[in-house]
Design an enzyme around this catalytic site. Sequence first.
Site, PDB file in Angstrom:
ATOM      1  N   CYS A  11       0.875  -1.165   0.000  1.00  0.00           N
ATOM      2  CA  CYS A  11       0.000   0.000   0.000  1.00  0.00           C
ATOM      3  C   CYS A  11       0.916   1.219   0.000  1.00  0.00           C
ATOM      4  CB  CYS A  11      -0.994  -0.008   1.152  1.00  0.00           C
ATOM      5  SG  CYS A  11      -0.293   0.138   2.772  1.00  0.00           S
ATOM      6  N   CYS A  87      -4.364  -0.823  -1.681  1.00  0.00           N
ATOM      7  CA  CYS A  87      -4.950   0.516  -1.729  1.00  0.00           C
ATOM      8  C   CYS A  87      -4.878   1.010  -3.170  1.00  0.00           C
ATOM      9  CB  CYS A  87      -4.270   1.481  -0.773  1.00  0.00           C
ATOM     10  SG  CYS A  87      -2.626   2.004  -1.236  1.00  0.00           S
ATOM     11  N   CYS A  95       5.283   0.258 -10.182  1.00  0.00           N
ATOM     12  CA  CYS A  95       6.000  -0.561  -9.208  1.00  0.00           C
ATOM     13  C   CYS A  95       7.423  -0.807  -9.684  1.00  0.00           C
ATOM     14  CB  CYS A  95       5.303  -1.908  -9.031  1.00  0.00           C
ATOM     15  SG  CYS A  95       3.699  -1.790  -8.229  1.00  0.00           S
TER      16      CYS A  95
END
Length: 183
Positions: A11, A87, A95
């Site tokens: 998250c 989230c 990422c």
Amino acid sequence: MDKVYNVLVLCTGNSARSIMGEGLINVLGKGRFKAYSAGSHPGGVVNPFAIEQLKTIGYPTETLRSKSWDEFSAPGAPAMDFVFTVCDKAAGETCPFWPGHPLTAHWGFEDPAAVQGSDDEKRQAFQTIFRQIMGRVRAFVSLPLDKLDAAATKQEIVKIGQALPGVADLEAPQHEPMASPGR
């Protein structure tokens, strides 16, 4: 020895949802999974209401810390089999490269740390989200991963993330044994 699957739960702040996901996977996975958590912008502190929830399932909380996802993309980091974002902010971010080419899915939950009010109201928000995460984790750890190939596994983890997160006892998906070799 059976394979232990590494799971990273992400998250933004790594203070509440991802921390609770880590604990739930480690406890409900019963040694079949090793879960970690991290954040794209870690806040540096684990929310005390998240710690309170994890203590209810007997998860050791003394070593929990809010940490960056960079720790898990660095050389020598454990190769992940699964990466889940919990989230919406983390799901929308780019990422890092994850060693091991893990399967990924988004399991969105409301942020209980954003709830304003009394401690009882905040505690209730954490209990609600903890139970929702527990429902998805139960479905996940029940998957017959030894019988599913990567495509089928990906489909199931995405489906788990799309299920309504309103109950703690989501039923585990039913699967037909596959003839082709699994993962």
